[in-house]
Design a protein around this motif. Structure first.
Motif, PDB file in Angstrom:
ATOM      1  N   VAL A  23       3.030 -14.699  -8.141  1.00 27.80           N
ATOM      2  CA  VAL A  23       4.312 -14.035  -7.773  1.00 27.80           C
ATOM      3  C   VAL A  23       5.390 -14.389  -8.582  1.00 27.80           C
ATOM      4  CG1 VAL A  23       5.745 -13.194  -6.108  1.00 27.80           C
ATOM      5  CG2 VAL A  23       3.094 -13.045  -5.857  1.00 27.80           C
ATOM      6  N   THR A  24       5.668 -15.697  -8.532  1.00 28.06           N
ATOM      7  CA  THR A  24       6.689 -16.448  -9.196  1.00 28.06           C
ATOM      8  C   THR A  24       6.781 -16.291 -10.613  1.00 28.06           C
ATOM      9  OG1 THR A  24       6.627 -18.279  -7.357  1.00 28.06           O
ATOM     10  CG2 THR A  24       8.064 -18.735  -9.458  1.00 28.06           C
ATOM     11  N   ASN A  25       5.569 -16.354 -11.144  1.00 29.33           N
ATOM     12  CA  ASN A  25       5.773 -15.936 -12.556  1.00 29.33           C
ATOM     13  C   ASN A  25       6.068 -14.564 -13.153  1.00 29.33           C
ATOM     14  OD1 ASN A  25       4.862 -18.575 -12.985  1.00 29.33           O
ATOM     15  ND2 ASN A  25       2.563 -18.194 -13.208  1.00 29.33           N
ATOM     16  N   MET A  26       5.565 -13.750 -11.922  1.00 26.13           N
ATOM     17  CA  MET A  26       5.849 -12.161 -12.440  1.00 26.13           C
ATOM     18  C   MET A  26       7.392 -11.830 -12.009  1.00 26.13           C
ATOM     19  SD  MET A  26       4.193  -9.391  -9.869  1.00 26.13           S
ATOM     20  CE  MET A  26       2.621 -10.100  -9.700  1.00 26.13           C
ATOM     21  N   LEU A  27       8.016 -12.473 -11.222  1.00 23.29           N
ATOM     22  CA  LEU A  27       9.432 -12.260 -10.635  1.00 23.29           C
ATOM     23  C   LEU A  27      10.282 -12.911 -11.918  1.00 23.29           C
ATOM     24  CD1 LEU A  27       9.351 -12.689  -7.171  1.00 23.29           C
ATOM     25  CD2 LEU A  27       9.681 -10.516  -8.299  1.00 23.29           C
ATOM     26  N   GLN A  28       9.970 -14.290 -12.545  1.00 25.94           N
ATOM     27  CA  GLN A  28      10.706 -14.795 -13.689  1.00 25.94           C
ATOM     28  C   GLN A  28      10.527 -13.902 -14.718  1.00 25.94           C
ATOM     29  OE1 GLN A  28       8.695 -18.660 -13.980  1.00 25.94           O
ATOM     30  NE2 GLN A  28      10.113 -19.560 -12.343  1.00 25.94           N
TER      31      GLN A  28
ATOM     32  N   LYS B 230       0.842  -1.216   0.137  1.00 28.19           N
ATOM     33  CA  LYS B 230      -0.126  -0.208  -0.059  1.00 28.19           C
ATOM     34  C   LYS B 230       0.833   1.307  -0.008  1.00 28.19           C
ATOM     35  CE  LYS B 230      -0.876   0.159   5.119  1.00 28.19           C
ATOM     36  NZ  LYS B 230      -0.378  -1.073   5.422  1.00 28.19           N
ATOM     37  N   ILE B 231       2.114   1.271   0.271  1.00 32.35           N
ATOM     38  CA  ILE B 231       2.910   2.158   0.237  1.00 32.35           C
ATOM     39  C   ILE B 231       4.054   2.318  -0.964  1.00 32.35           C
ATOM     40  CG2 ILE B 231       2.720   2.831   2.619  1.00 32.35           C
ATOM     41  CD1 ILE B 231       5.324   1.477   3.176  1.00 32.35           C
ATOM     42  N   ALA B 232       3.852   1.250  -1.683  1.00 29.43           N
ATOM     43  CA  ALA B 232       5.014   0.954  -2.951  1.00 29.43           C
ATOM     44  C   ALA B 232       5.009   2.109  -3.603  1.00 29.43           C
ATOM     45  CB  ALA B 232       4.613  -0.252  -3.474  1.00 29.43           C
ATOM     46  N   LYS B 233       3.647   2.732  -4.224  1.00 34.46           N
ATOM     47  CA  LYS B 233       3.661   3.713  -5.165  1.00 34.46           C
ATOM     48  C   LYS B 233       4.040   5.070  -4.680  1.00 34.46           C
ATOM     49  CE  LYS B 233       1.173   1.272  -8.542  1.00 34.46           C
ATOM     50  NZ  LYS B 233      -0.108   1.004  -9.318  1.00 34.46           N
ATOM     51  N   SER B 234       3.423   5.340  -3.516  1.00 33.62           N
ATOM     52  CA  SER B 234       3.472   6.778  -2.933  1.00 33.62           C
ATOM     53  C   SER B 234       4.709   7.147  -2.003  1.00 33.62           C
ATOM     54  CB  SER B 234       2.276   6.825  -1.853  1.00 33.62           C
ATOM     55  OG  SER B 234       2.489   5.698  -0.814  1.00 33.62           O
ATOM     56  N   VAL B 235       5.550   5.917  -1.650  1.00 29.17           N
ATOM     57  CA  VAL B 235       6.907   6.231  -1.037  1.00 29.17           C
ATOM     58  C   VAL B 235       7.851   5.350  -1.319  1.00 29.17           C
ATOM     59  CG1 VAL B 235       7.897   6.145   1.754  1.00 29.17           C
ATOM     60  CG2 VAL B 235       5.388   6.345   1.607  1.00 29.17           C
ATOM     61  N   ILE B 236       8.017   4.071  -1.626  1.00 25.45           N
ATOM     62  CA  ILE B 236       9.068   3.298  -1.846  1.00 25.45           C
ATOM     63  C   ILE B 236       9.593   3.836  -3.298  1.00 25.45           C
ATOM     64  CG2 ILE B 236       9.742   0.923  -2.388  1.00 25.45           C
ATOM     65  CD1 ILE B 236       9.231   1.659   0.546  1.00 25.45           C
ATOM     66  N   ALA B 237       8.787   3.968  -4.357  1.00 28.63           N
ATOM     67  CA  ALA B 237       9.232   4.077  -5.904  1.00 28.63           C
ATOM     68  C   ALA B 237       9.772   5.617  -5.707  1.00 28.63           C
ATOM     69  CB  ALA B 237       7.965   3.845  -6.753  1.00 28.63           C
TER      70      ALA B 237
ATOM     71  N   SER C  24       8.232  -4.609  -4.878  1.00 25.85           N
ATOM     72  CA  SER C  24       6.983  -4.150  -4.023  1.00 25.85           C
ATOM     73  C   SER C  24       6.024  -3.361  -5.461  1.00 25.85           C
ATOM     74  CB  SER C  24       7.280  -2.838  -3.109  1.00 25.85           C
ATOM     75  OG  SER C  24       7.624  -1.685  -3.377  1.00 25.85           O
ATOM     76  N   GLN C  25       6.708  -2.932  -6.361  1.00 21.32           N
ATOM     77  CA  GLN C  25       6.048  -2.307  -7.668  1.00 21.32           C
ATOM     78  C   GLN C  25       5.150  -2.970  -8.201  1.00 21.32           C
ATOM     79  OE1 GLN C  25       6.318   1.150  -7.882  1.00 21.32           O
ATOM     80  NE2 GLN C  25       4.625   1.217  -9.522  1.00 21.32           N
ATOM     81  N   PRO C  26       5.472  -4.019  -8.629  1.00 19.45           N
ATOM     82  CA  PRO C  26       4.732  -5.061  -9.273  1.00 19.45           C
ATOM     83  C   PRO C  26       3.612  -5.962  -8.441  1.00 19.45           C
ATOM     84  CG  PRO C  26       6.950  -5.980  -9.291  1.00 19.45           C
ATOM     85  CD  PRO C  26       7.124  -4.797  -8.771  1.00 19.45           C
ATOM     86  N   LEU C  27       3.914  -6.054  -7.218  1.00 18.24           N
ATOM     87  CA  LEU C  27       2.983  -6.547  -6.209  1.00 18.24           C
ATOM     88  C   LEU C  27       1.687  -5.439  -6.099  1.00 18.24           C
ATOM     89  CD1 LEU C  27       5.227  -8.238  -3.499  1.00 18.24           C
ATOM     90  CD2 LEU C  27       3.979  -9.287  -5.279  1.00 18.24           C
ATOM     91  N   ALA C  28       2.059  -4.291  -6.011  1.00 19.62           N
ATOM     92  CA  ALA C  28       1.019  -3.110  -5.925  1.00 19.62           C
ATOM     93  C   ALA C  28       0.414  -3.092  -7.143  1.00 19.62           C
ATOM     94  CB  ALA C  28       1.916  -1.878  -5.591  1.00 19.62           C
TER      95      ALA C  28
END
Length: 332
Positions: A318-323, A98-105, A287-291
């Protein structure tokens, strides 16, 4: 939304596995005898490589210098996002998502390295004290920023920070796409009433300090099916525990509590080699792709590697996304 700079100056340290015997007394004091120390922020996480301890300067005084102790040189400040007066969000997703786009990125784009500590209650974003002016200038359009001082919340603005804005002018670079390991353990994120902590003292001491013999450590290091991971945090009077289901079975079921759904989590461990503290964008990379997919995630950084916990039912996607991210890092 509000962003609070909490009233703690933190140190991040590593204790080697074979040196733990030198620190059991101060660690037990920090965990169980909080009235005997002035420590208000304490976290201890065991991984296969070492123990990571994050604690304030009062707690740091309890640990004597040793060849078994590595200390990251910076002072870190914990940030906490608060919406509507509570450390929560209207988003369905919980944790770092929930904070990936507003803080982390945004902080990654400004080359600010972050150290994450998710707990049962909330998510702490640790930033170096020297980066505070960049943090405030980067986030003040999105957040009302307050600094906690002696129990009071004081509004902060970019001009309030010494040295003003110090953007470092580096070219934005594509971060390294680090390899990930997905062990088979199922994990629980749990809490405990601090008043009942004495009731689990012997079990907690056993799990933290006496569970593994050197032979067992060697065997677990050879096996990638499961991973040794246990995290205990006592922060401003709130306890958080992250453990796998095998460790959970050793505790009294009626004392530990979790969310009403009783969700189980799977781990994504980030890093093939120790990550260090200077690279920016590692947390954002996960965190970005998870968000984007609205997948909840807890995120715990340690001295050597990072660890994301995602709901068990989402581990395949998630595994497919990271691959896909590893095959095509530019697209991500």
């Amino acid at each position: 939304m509000d962003l609070h700079i909490l009233d703690h100056r933190l140190r991040v340290i590593s204790i080697s596995k074979n040196g733990l015997v030198n620190f059991t007394h101060p660690l037990i004091k920090l965990i169980f005898l909080r009235n005997r120390t002035r420590c208000k922020f304490f976290s201890l996480t065991e991984t296969p490589e070492n123990y990571t301890v994050v604690l304030d300067e009062e707690g740091f005084k309890e640990l004597q210098p040793s060849e078994h102790l590595k200390v990251e040189s910076s002072r870190w400040l914990p940030l906490n996002v608060v919406s509507n007066g509570n450390a929560s969000s209207s988003s369905q997703a919980v944790g770092v998502t929930k904070i990936a786009k507003s803080v982390i990125a945004p902080l990654a784009q400004q080359h600010v390295s972050v150290f994450m500590l998710s707990t049962y209650q909330t998510d702490f974003i640790l930033v170096r004290e020297k980066d505070l002016s960049v943090v405030i200038s980067t986030l003040e359009e999105e957040f009302n920023i307050y600094k906690e001082v002696g129990g009071e919340s004081v509004p902060m603005h970019c001009q309030d920070v010494a040295n003003g804005l110090q953007k470092n002018g580096k070219e934005a670079i594509q971060p390294t796409v680090h390899p990930v390991l997905i062990p088979q353990n199922q994990f629980c994120v749990m809490s405990l009433d601090p008043d009942t902590l004495p009731s689990i003292a012997t079990t907690l001491i056993d799990v933290l300090f006496y569970s593994n013999s050197p032979k067992e450590d060697a065997q677990s290091a050879l096996s990638q099916d499961c991973i040794k991971f246990f995290s205990f945090s006592l922060i401003d009077g709130y306890i958080s525990l992250v453990m796998d289901t095998e460790a959970q079975r050793r505790f009294p079921a009626d004392l530990l509590f979790t969310s009403s759904s009783g969700e189980l989590w799977r781990m994504v461990r980030i890093g093939g080699q120790p990550l260090g503290f200077d690279e920016c964008g590692i947390v954002a990379q996960i965190s970005q792709p998870l968000a984007d997919s609205d997948i909840s995630a807890y995120y715990i950084s340690t001295f050597s590697f990072d660890h994301a916990l995602v709901p068990e039912e989402d581990i395949v996607s998630v595994t497919n996304m990271l691959q896909h991210q590893r095959k095509d890092p530019v697209a991500s």
